[in-house]
Design an enzyme around this catalytic site. Sequence first.
Site, PDB file in Angstrom:
ATOM      1  N   ASP A 217       9.150 -12.148  34.337  1.00 20.61           N
ATOM      2  CA  ASP A 217       8.682 -13.478  33.949  1.00 20.61           C
ATOM      3  C   ASP A 217       9.843 -14.481  33.970  1.00 20.61           C
ATOM      4  O   ASP A 217      10.952 -14.170  33.526  1.00 20.61           O
ATOM      5  CB  ASP A 217       8.127 -13.368  32.517  1.00 20.61           C
ATOM      6  N   GLU A 276       9.261 -13.629  39.240  1.00 20.83           N
ATOM      7  CA  GLU A 276       8.550 -14.895  39.137  1.00 20.83           C
ATOM      8  C   GLU A 276       9.627 -15.959  39.032  1.00 20.83           C
ATOM      9  O   GLU A 276      10.209 -16.186  37.971  1.00 20.83           O
ATOM     10  CB  GLU A 276       7.655 -14.933  37.890  1.00 20.83           C
TER      11      GLU A 276
HETATM   12  C1  NOJ Z   1       5.093 -17.384  33.273  1.00 22.60           C
HETATM   13  C2  NOJ Z   1       3.813 -16.704  32.919  1.00 22.60           C
HETATM   14  O1  NOJ Z   1       3.121 -16.389  34.096  1.00 22.60           O
HETATM   15  C3  NOJ Z   1       3.050 -17.646  32.027  1.00 22.60           C
HETATM   16  O2  NOJ Z   1       1.754 -17.195  31.786  1.00 22.60           O
HETATM   17  C4  NOJ Z   1       3.821 -17.832  30.750  1.00 22.60           C
HETATM   18  O3  NOJ Z   1       3.157 -18.783  29.958  1.00 22.60           O
HETATM   19  C5  NOJ Z   1       5.239 -18.320  31.023  1.00 22.60           C
HETATM   20  N1  NOJ Z   1       5.867 -17.590  32.080  1.00 22.60           N
HETATM   21  C6  NOJ Z   1       6.107 -18.180  29.800  1.00 22.60           C
HETATM   22  O4  NOJ Z   1       6.356 -16.834  29.521  1.00 22.60           O
END
Ligand code: NOJ
Length: 565
Positions: A217, A276
């Site tokens: 993440d 991500e």
């Molecule tokens: C990316 C995640 O996909 C999202 O759902 C989340 O709110 C943020 N990161 C913060 O962790």
Amino acid sequence: MTNSLDFASEPPVPDALPPWWRQAVVYQIYPRSFADSNADGLGDLRGITSRIDYLDKLGIDAVWLSPFYPSALADGGYDVADYRDVDPRLGTLDDFDAMLAALHAHDLKVVVDIVPNHTSDQHAWFQEALAAGRGSAARERYIFREGSGTDGLEPPTDWLSVFGGSAWERVEDGQWYLHNFAKEQPDLNWDHPEVHEDFLKTLRFWSDRGVDGFRIDVAHMLTKDLTEPLPSRDELALIPRDGNHPLIDRDDVHEIYAEWREVFDSYDPPRTAVAEAWVHPSRIHLYARPESLGQAFNFDLLEADFDAAQFHRIISDNLALAAQSGSSSTWVLSNHDVVRHATRYGLPVSEAGAAAPTRHGGEWLLNGGDESLLNRERGARRARAATLFIMGLPGSTYIYQGEELGLHEVASIPAADRQDPTFFRTQGAEIGRDGCRVPLPWVATGTAFGFGEGGTHLPQPEWFARQAVDTEERDPASTLMLYRNALRLRCTLQTGESLEWIDTGRDDVLRFARPNGWHVVTNFGVEPYAIDESEVVLASADIAAGAVAGETTVWLAPSTLVNDA
Ligand code: NOJ
């Protein structure tokens, strides 16, 4: 049309098979909304285990589970209170082990989510930091600063959180802590050795249990340069993101991933990771390098229209980027953070293109999801075409739960039921992501459409009945059946990691060939495009009179490559 095809000759099996993830189809499960086994209205791990046959029949290679860890759910589980446990509402570690074993028994790999930029404010470390007070060692694991202005009553800087509002929150003794997301998600201090050690422990914990990989993440935000004086928001915006930006995509973040890589590679087979990372395309390869995380999400299609030129550019660029890192590309049309692609493609795109207000659906949701603006059939048709197109590409494909049913975004969620912190932190100016997180419909009739006996944590709309799993299983033309057929045939396409674009003589028709001789053709326009109908292996919509109709994708294979069984 497609169920009866076998291949005349099996594709050659290379001596060493490439790692599984390079061309995998990964199905994203948002656990709280997948299936509820204990009637508490929240999906859980046993619910996932109970649906393994469904996952198996779909023909995927792996599942990625969004966070299932203990959490106060300030951000749908991305506020993690304990990285090495299961939220009691979702099950136990024993349930996790049973689920993992069952998925592995069906030859399905498991990827779990790691959230290293921030913890929950309920995490033991943060609670300790609050209790220990200013200047304590416990506060060093986070980013605490004194405020500005008279008596430090103002935040240290005017920085904004990604979810809206200030990125700083004041605690009782007057100090402020940094949170790039919700205030319940304090950012960790990655200059602290204990933070490093703890995440290595977490990666080993899940790897030892047998998980196959990790989704990381906000992988681009962990390290920060917070040397005083801190820049203002305006100054921050002017600093180039070239690896030295104080907050985003810093080069030194890869020192963390080099440590993680040692852990990943200490397992046999090595554990995988996908980043991500919302960074400039020229820097994405840094995350996808084998010595870093190994693969990175390509989110370009989430922001594109159903448009041949945009798809062509995105695909060409991303294949080149993947080659630059030695990784494979990833193709994503929907996930838990964006308006579902069936809906995006059914909304008008104004002449203004990128600046069009309804482009990604957010504005439309905000205005209550006006049905007169949404062409549901067209959106669904385009979504099927786009999906079949990306499934034919080299690289890995990510499917978000429910898209295989052709689900649209749920717009009709009352404010009182909304959960996304974005909605609250912007005082409703942004509607948030709840509409793609509504629990799945498994049956057309019955409590919560078969999600569970205890209702749902987000309201399901009546129209879910028409797209429930049991409804679609009875309809050979359903989106579910298209996904099943496509994924069954897809492994034949993935014999190499290249494609060759074929000139179609049309701006609105894309065609490419894969090394196995198959072609993928998408007609993004409305005028039919002539093909040899006898070569059609699979189509996203009916094929008539030797032509691909508008907004349709076909997979074509010369008859020498397939036998009619
Ligand atoms: C990316 C995640 O996909 C999202 O759902 C989340 O709110 C943020 N990161 C913060 O962790």
